[in-house]
Design a protein around this motif. Structure first.
Motif, PDB file in Angstrom:
ATOM      1  N   ASP A   4      -8.738  10.799   1.277  1.00  0.00           N
ATOM      2  CA  ASP A   4      -9.939  10.298   1.678  1.00  0.00           C
ATOM      3  C   ASP A   4      -9.125   8.779   1.378  1.00  0.00           C
ATOM      4  OD1 ASP A   4      -8.927  11.061  -0.795  1.00  0.00           O
ATOM      5  OD2 ASP A   4     -11.538  11.500  -1.674  1.00  0.00           O
ATOM      6  N   ARG A   5      -8.285   8.137   0.755  1.00  0.00           N
ATOM      7  CA  ARG A   5      -8.267   6.976  -0.112  1.00  0.00           C
ATOM      8  C   ARG A   5      -6.737   6.584  -0.440  1.00  0.00           C
ATOM      9  NH1 ARG A   5      -9.945   8.157  -6.414  1.00  0.00           N
ATOM     10  NH2 ARG A   5      -9.135  10.282  -5.851  1.00  0.00           N
ATOM     11  N   VAL A   6      -6.004   5.042  -0.465  1.00  0.00           N
ATOM     12  CA  VAL A   6      -5.128   5.374  -1.179  1.00  0.00           C
ATOM     13  C   VAL A   6      -4.880   5.056  -2.562  1.00  0.00           C
ATOM     14  CG1 VAL A   6      -3.591   3.674  -1.372  1.00  0.00           C
ATOM     15  CG2 VAL A   6      -3.990   4.367   0.716  1.00  0.00           C
ATOM     16  N   ILE A   7      -4.320   5.580  -3.983  1.00  0.00           N
ATOM     17  CA  ILE A   7      -4.658   5.352  -5.191  1.00  0.00           C
ATOM     18  C   ILE A   7      -2.974   4.668  -5.274  1.00  0.00           C
ATOM     19  CG2 ILE A   7      -4.654   6.028  -6.848  1.00  0.00           C
ATOM     20  CD1 ILE A   7      -5.450   8.915  -6.104  1.00  0.00           C
ATOM     21  N   LYS A   8      -3.842   3.283  -6.232  1.00  0.00           N
ATOM     22  CA  LYS A   8      -2.990   2.148  -6.790  1.00  0.00           C
ATOM     23  C   LYS A   8      -2.493   2.699  -7.927  1.00  0.00           C
ATOM     24  CE  LYS A   8      -3.409  -1.950  -6.241  1.00  0.00           C
ATOM     25  NZ  LYS A   8      -3.867  -3.396  -5.422  1.00  0.00           N
ATOM     26  N   ALA A   9      -0.670   2.852  -8.737  1.00  0.00           N
ATOM     27  CA  ALA A   9      -0.386   3.373  -9.821  1.00  0.00           C
ATOM     28  C   ALA A   9       0.683   2.260 -10.496  1.00  0.00           C
ATOM     29  CB  ALA A   9      -0.420   4.702  -9.913  1.00  0.00           C
ATOM     30  N   THR A  10       1.099   1.868 -11.893  1.00  0.00           N
ATOM     31  CA  THR A  10       1.686   1.340 -12.206  1.00  0.00           C
ATOM     32  C   THR A  10       3.313   2.471 -12.886  1.00  0.00           C
ATOM     33  OG1 THR A  10       0.442  -0.679 -13.031  1.00  0.00           O
ATOM     34  CG2 THR A  10       2.069  -0.746 -13.698  1.00  0.00           C
ATOM     35  N   VAL A  11       3.768   1.875 -12.411  1.00  0.00           N
ATOM     36  CA  VAL A  11       5.382   2.271 -13.163  1.00  0.00           C
ATOM     37  C   VAL A  11       5.499   2.268 -14.442  1.00  0.00           C
ATOM     38  CG1 VAL A  11       7.519   2.735 -13.104  1.00  0.00           C
ATOM     39  CG2 VAL A  11       6.297   2.554 -10.408  1.00  0.00           C
ATOM     40  N   THR A  12       5.740   2.905 -15.189  1.00  0.00           N
ATOM     41  CA  THR A  12       5.858   3.081 -16.366  1.00  0.00           C
ATOM     42  C   THR A  12       7.471   3.819 -17.408  1.00  0.00           C
ATOM     43  OG1 THR A  12       4.623   5.037 -17.441  1.00  0.00           O
ATOM     44  CG2 THR A  12       3.654   2.929 -16.814  1.00  0.00           C
ATOM     45  N   GLY A  13       7.599   4.458 -17.907  1.00  0.00           N
ATOM     46  CA  GLY A  13       8.535   5.483 -18.918  1.00  0.00           C
ATOM     47  C   GLY A  13       7.310   6.409 -18.902  1.00  0.00           C
TER      48      GLY A  13
END
Lengths: 997, 183, 100
Positions: free
Chosen positions: A975-984
């Motif tokens: 239903d959507r696209v989720i944005k995420a940030t790469v971290t440790g």
């Protein structure tokens, strides 16, 4: 009683009437009747509808080979079985029987329209018709085929019956308790062999039950059977009836299905319905007899058309005449005797039609004596009658010319096309068959197992020949077991032996292309279908079989195989042995799933392993999750809490004060011996030489391919003794792998491995107050930070029990794991829990354990790794002993693919909105706007809501992940696209401050 | 019939007349591993023979041994003797290396006895029970679970089962007893 | 279900007591770091996958716990021999002669 029952005749008990229902109608029979014999006694031949054409069908046999008379049987609530063979199922008061594959009723069935359109439904119909358009498949074709498929209706209720299984070891297993089997059993048992004799029928006797006039050694056949069975039991022979040998497997393993309750009106509740026997026999005697073949002619499937030998069985075993006026059509002597028995019982025999021009003179004399019309050198070219045969069309044959037809009225037509040795089980063994030109059938040739074939199964005919052969084979198997055995010689009076010829379709004067001459009754395969298959290019018998479905019904072609072969061979213009036979496979007759499941259903479906502390968790309302075979406390919900609330509370309580966790399922292996440190150096990536006794270390186990297999904390108890822990699911696998290397690669090492997983109950205490709770119970150990720092192990006493105490942490908090002998686990747990109450101790389950470890970036092998992850990929390069010359996986880590740049690496993910929790297993892309199919660059391995981090956290395997720190990636969802940030991967206390006391 | 729990309280479990199941009192139990050369020394220290044929047992008073593999024995002793076994083995370790690992709590033991005891085992054990001599034993499998089976008399067996598998196997045996009773 | 002779127990026992353990006589190189990538690949992954007599390993898992070797015909599923791990690899021609 009806006029078809012959008073005083047969083996049914005429003093015990029984009433059951057929399509709701009350039917009377006697104890000992099958559904079919009782229906026939009431003049009912119409018992079902055929699969494809919905043609009316009746019983064509009197045994387990029946293709037509398949019914639904109900034995009370939940106890419904489709496709029960009416010719096998015994009746009892209250049994409910229903016909199948008909709507609205058996006598008027709308589906019978298929029969009128039969020209459309020829061989390969499905392959030709349901090809296109492609879009029709899902919506039109598949639903249509599914609705039409099958005869009976699957039961919808859970099966309330239970099923059993046994192993049996025996010297001699004899399959079939007819004359050959009985004689073999008697001979082998008299010689002192341990014998098991099985038969699918309710009683022993086989064909002798249908031949009461035979006299064996001056004893009437039935008395001889009774006397023989009595002697067998006296000799200790295990005689098993209602027991079908369903499969013959390697090294004389035979599967038997014993039916225990289907014939009983009110079985004992504890008696299983069926029992599967797995028999290992030193020798096997196959004495399964022969099956009668139908003749192939137009209309050979109408109700009332039946095998002659079966009609003989109905009159002699059940006292039932199958009709008032019979026509016999045969190519074998045996059918003449059926005619005589029926004539003597009062049935008018309108004619005996024999395809042979000169039948046996003695038979002609016997028939003439009874005033029976004999039509030798004739053929049958058709039948009439809608729901029951009412006339037969008979023509003389001279050479290849079929003469003028004559119509003969009748209410039953009894046919015999000769006999086929029953070699199904022999074929299971991959024993080879040899075509016998004289008998026009396959006979056993080369044997692949320790077995003998006796009697009609190897083409012998006549009771005397079969008895003597049985005795010979009984002696042969006894001798091969080192016994002195002597085969008795039997003399039989009134032995009605005979011969016959074999046919393809019977000759006809009509258009053969329009004939409804059935070869496989159950799958509605006609002779025309077989010839069409050959015309359309099928050459191998296996292709003909699949194209036409001949022999593919639940009877596996018991009646149709040889007829089908004869016709295919004729159409191909190749002799039968060159065409070959299709393969018989187990089970011999349809077998319930229940019999195969045995005890493995309900709570006994599979082992549920429970820890010594499991009962406390149950009493305290734990929710459980399965972890390998264990059930583990998942979380401990308080009133009104859902999983999220409970886990959140458990996490906070543990980080704030102290949590208690049952870690007993962890695998434990004791590694002992002078070479134990060398062994550990070779198995695990880490260096162990300098690990002092009393200290512990995180160990990482690879395969020789370089990928992570397992991990766990390992404590060194002494110079030569390690306490190794493994993951819960990996315990058996790791020990197996260690044994493999030790036994086969390094047998010189003086070290031994012992599983101690279940020796110890393991209680983990974590949190800033963990030590305060534990310390008062510990004897013989200084628990100060200096004396017992993080990553220590000690043998001491805890709560009065001998213990192995670890100071380790899988939560990032100060942590201890106490191992005490399993029987003490719950007692110690309760002590610690009581004492912990003043610190608000909180029991937590596996979910909280997962969250707490994820907050610290600790991996779970098998969740964050998948068998393609290296230590470097997982951020565990520090665990590798780089100075060691070798360890399992070291060389693998240097493989080109494993040192390549850009591998998938374990990183942390934080969703951009700080609220969305990712789904574990969700795929990651770099550009959400690329065309589908998108290039996937990784997936989420772990994802939780973290109260400590104040937001959802996740770990993921991401291509070149270590070089993407701070980058944004995308997780497309439906239903959507989720944005995420790469971290440790460390989301909490990155400095490890909380591990200090 | 007693409903057995993971507390594993010793006592009768079921008696159907033909078979009796009893959960036995705990014993001291050790897995002993060593090479052939060291058998005499360790055997002498413990005071019980260590047979070199798999399945063969030996006993001295309440101490028993069974050979389970070419370099593996199971040692059973009275709980009170556990420390002694540990000590005497430790005393000879330097000259006769071996591995002694206590596994007393790992298993529970069920006594299976009565006229159909051996038949009861056939509901889950594929091995020919008749091939196990009286006074012998073996490690084998029943219903997928590894067990150690001791045949003490023609119709009397002990079965050592890992704790977490024990209720599953005992449940199966109880089902078999019910079947027998219904026959 | 096969019957398998355990060379350590010297008994012929049901297959259910045993587990399969892959092809036999694939020794781990004594000094892995000295072998080439190709040699290591072969050690890890390359198997003969024969149709016919196959040298393979089994473990008497629910029994004595020992790994041992066997020659089994993958077509007929018959064992030609089982032998201890440190016994020499038996010659196939002799086995085939014996089994006749």
């Amino acid at each position: 009683m009806s006029s078809f029952r012959v008073s005083g005749r047969g083996r049914v008990d005429h003093t015990q009437p029984i009433q059951f229902t057929f399509d709701g109608k009350k039917i009377k029979g006697f104890k000992g009747d099958t559904i079919a014999s009782a229906l026939l006694a009431n003049g009912i031949h119409l018992m079902g509808r055929s699969f494809k054409y919905h043609r009316p069908r009746g019983a064509v046999t009197a045994g387990s080979e029946e293709p037509n008379a398949l019914v639904g049987t109900r034995r009370g609530p939940g106890r419904f079985e489709p496709n029960t063979r009416a010719t096998v199922q015994e009746i009892w008061d209250g049994l409910q029987v229903n016909s199948q594959n008909r709507y609205p009723s058996l006598s008027f069935d709308i589906g019978a329209i298929n029969d009128k359109a039969y020209m459309l439904f020829s061989a390969g119909f499905y392959y030709k018709t349901f090809m296109w358009p492609k879009s029709f498949w899902d919506k039109v074709y598949e639903p249509f085929i599914r609705a039409a498929a099958g005869l009976g209706v699957s039961p919808t209720e859970p099966d309330p019956d239970h099923y059993a299984s046994r192993y049996l070891h025996t010297d001699v297993l004899i399959i079939g308790a007819g004359p050959a089997g009985l004689a073999a059993a008697l001979t082998a048992a008299r010689a002192g062999s341990q014998v098991t004799l099985v038969d699918e029928n309710p009683e022993a006797g086989g064909s002798l039950l249908s031949e009461p006039s035979a006299v064996i050694e001056d004893v009437p056949a039935w008395d001889w059977v009774a006397k023989t069975v009595a002697e067998l039991k006296e000799l200790g022979v295990k005689v098993m009836t209602r027991t079908t040998a369903i499969g013959y497997y390697h090294q004389n393993m035979v599967g038997l299905c014993e039916k225990l309750t289907d014939h009983l009106a009110s079985p004992d509740a504890e008696t299983p319905r069926e029992r599967m026997w797995r028999v290992r026999a030193k020798q096997v005697v196959l004495a399964q007899g022969a099956l009668e073949k139908p003749l192939v002619f137009d209309g050979n499937d109408r109700p009332g058309v039946m095998l002659a030998g079966s009609a003989q069985t109905y009159i002699n075993r059940y006292g039932v005449r199958v009709g008032n006026k019979a026509v016999i059509v045969t190519s074998h002597d045996s059918a003449w005797y059926a005619a005589f028995d029926l004539a003597d019982a009062g049935t008018t025999i309108a004619a005996i039609v024999d395809t042979r021009s000169e039948p046996n003179a003695d038979l002609i004399a016997e028939a003439t004596k009874r005033g029976i019309r004999i039509m030798a050198g004739h053929t049958v070219t058709g039948t009439e009658g809608r729901l029951r045969v009412k006339s037969v069309r008979v023509n003389p044959v001279t050479g290849s010319t079929v003469g003028q037809a004559e119509i003969i009225g009748c209410d039953c037509l009894l046919m015999s096309g000769g006999w086929t040795p029953s070699l199904h089980l022999f074929s299971h063994t991959k024993g080879t068959l040899k075509w016998d030109d004289e008998r026009q059938t396959f006979l056993p040739d080369h044997k692949a197992e320790e077995c003998e074939i006796a009697g009609a199964g190897r083409g012998l005919w006549g009771i005397e020949a079969v008895l003597n052969d049985g005795a010979e084979m009984g002696a042969a198997v006894a001798k091969s077991l080192g016994k002195k055995a002597k085969a008795a010689s039997y003399g039989v009076a009134n032995d009605r032996s005979g011969t016959g010829v074999s046919h393809k379709e019977l000759p006809t004067d009509l258009d053969a292309g329009k004939a409804r001459a059935f070869v496989d009754y159950q799958n509605d395969v006609t002779a025309k279908d077989l010839r069409l298959a050959v015309r359309e290019g099928m050459r191998s018998i296996e292709h003909v079989k699949r194209y036409t479905t001949n022999g593919m019904a639940t009877d596996q072609g018991k009646m149709s195989n040889i007829n089908g072969l004869n016709i295919a061979s004729d159409a191909l213009g190749v002799p039968q042995p060159k065409v070959g036979l299709t393969t018989f496979r187990p089970p011999y007759t349809p077998t319930t799933f229940g019999a195969f499941c045995g005890y493995h259903k309900g709570s006994h479906f599979e082992v549920t392993r429970k820890t010594p502390i499991d009962s406390w968790a149950e009493e305290n309302g734990a929710a459980y999750e399965p972890v390998s075979l264990w059930r583990r406390a998942w979380y401990f919900p308080k009133d009104g809490e859902d999983m999220h609330a409970a886990v959140s509370r458990e996490c906070l309580a543990t980080r704030a004060s102290v949590g208690i966790f049952d870690a007993s399922t962890l695998g434990k292996i004791e590694v002992v011996g002078p070479d134990s440190v060398e062994f550990m150096n070779r198995m695990y990536t880490n260096p162990w030489t300098k690990l002092a006794p009393g200290r512990a270390r995180y160990g990482l186990l690879l395969g020789d391919d370089g990928f992570i297999r397992d991990d766990g904390v390992i404590g060194r108890l002494a110079d030569d003794r390690f306490h190794v822990t493994t993951t819960t699911g990996g315990a058996a696998r790791v020990l197996n792998m260690m044994e493999d290397y030790l036994q086969t690669e390094w047998p010189d090492l003086d070290v031994w491995l012992t599983s101690t997983t279940e020796q110890w109950a393991t209680i983990a205490l974590n949190g800033p107050n963990a030590r305060k709770v534990l310390e008062p119970f510990v004897e013989g150990l200084d628990m100060s930070d200096e004396a017992f720092p993080h990553m220590s192990v000690a043998e001491c006493r805890v709560g009065g029990f001998p213990a192995r105490l670890f100071r380790i942490s899988f939560t990032g908090e100060v942590g201890f794991e106490v191992n005490v002998p399993a029987h003490a686990g719950r007692a110690l747990w309760e002590m610690l829990f009581e004492a912990g109450k003043k610190y608000d101790i909180c029991p937590y389950g596996t979910e909280t354990m997962h969250v707490l470890r994820a907050e610290k970036g600790y991996i779970i092998v098998g969740q964050d790794t998948d068998g393609t992850v290296t230590p470097h990929d997982a951020g565990l390069s520090w665990a590798i002993g780089k100075m060691k010359p070798d360890f399992v996986g070291k060389r693998g880590l240097a493989r080109p693919d494993l040192v390549a740049e850009g591998r998938k690496q374990l990183i942390g993910l934080l969703t951009e909105d700080g609220k969305t929790k990712l789904e574990e297993g969700a795929q990651i892309v770099l550009d959400p706007n690329q065309p589908k199919p998108m290039k996937m660059v990784g997936h989420v391995t772990s994802s939780y809501h973290s109260d400590a981090a104040g937001r959802p956290i996740a770990m993921a395997l991401l291509e070149d992940g270590f070089n993407r720190m701070g980058e944004t990636i995308y997780i497309p969802m439906p239903d959507r696209v989720i944005k995420a940030t790469v971290t440790g991967t460390v989301f909490y206390d990155p400095e490890g401050e909380r591990l200090k006391l | 019939m007693t409903v057995l729990t993971h507390a594993f309280t010793p006592g009768p479990i079921v008696a159907s007349g033909q078979v009796k199941l009893t959960l036995m009192a705990p014993v001291a139990r050790f897995s002993l591993r060593l090479r052939a050369a060291n058998i005499p020394a360790v055997s002498k220290a413990i005071g019980v023979d260590l047979a070199t044929t798999v399945g063969v047992r030996a006993a001295n008073g309440t101490t028993e041994s069974i050979c389970l593999g070419p370099d593996e024995w199971l040692i059973i002793a009275k709980p009170d003797d556990a420390d002694t076994v540990t000590k005497v083995c430790a005393d000879v370790y330097a000259s006769a290396t071996h591995s002694l690992t206590e596994v007393s709590a790992r298993e529970v033991t069920v006594r299976i006895e009565g006229e159909r005891a051996s038949e009861l085992l056939t509901i889950g054990c594929p091995r020919d029970i008749d091939s196990i001599p009286v006074g012998g034993g073996c490690r084998t499998v029943i219903d997928g679970v590894t067990v150690v089976l001791w045949r003490d008399a023609e119709q009397s067996f002990r079965m050592d089962i890992w704790r977490s598998f024990a209720l599953h196997i005992i449940d199966l045996l109880c089902t078999g007893c019910k079947e027998f009773a219904a026959e | 279900m096969l019957l398998i002779h355990c060379p350590y127990c010297n008994q012929t026992l049901p297959e259910l007591e045993f587990t399969y353990a892959g092809e036999a006589h694939i020794a781990r190189p004594a000094d892995p770091s000295s072998v080439s990538d190709e040699e290591w690949r072969d050690f890890l992954f390359i198997r003969t996958n024969v149709k016919g007599p196959h040298y393979e390993r089994w473990r008497h898992f629910h029994g004595c716990g020992r790994y041992f070797n066997a020659v089994r015909d993958t077509v007929s599923d018959r064992f030609l021999i089982t032998y201890k791990t440190d016994d020499p690899r038996p010659e196939l021609s002799k086995l085939l002669e014996k089994s006749k």
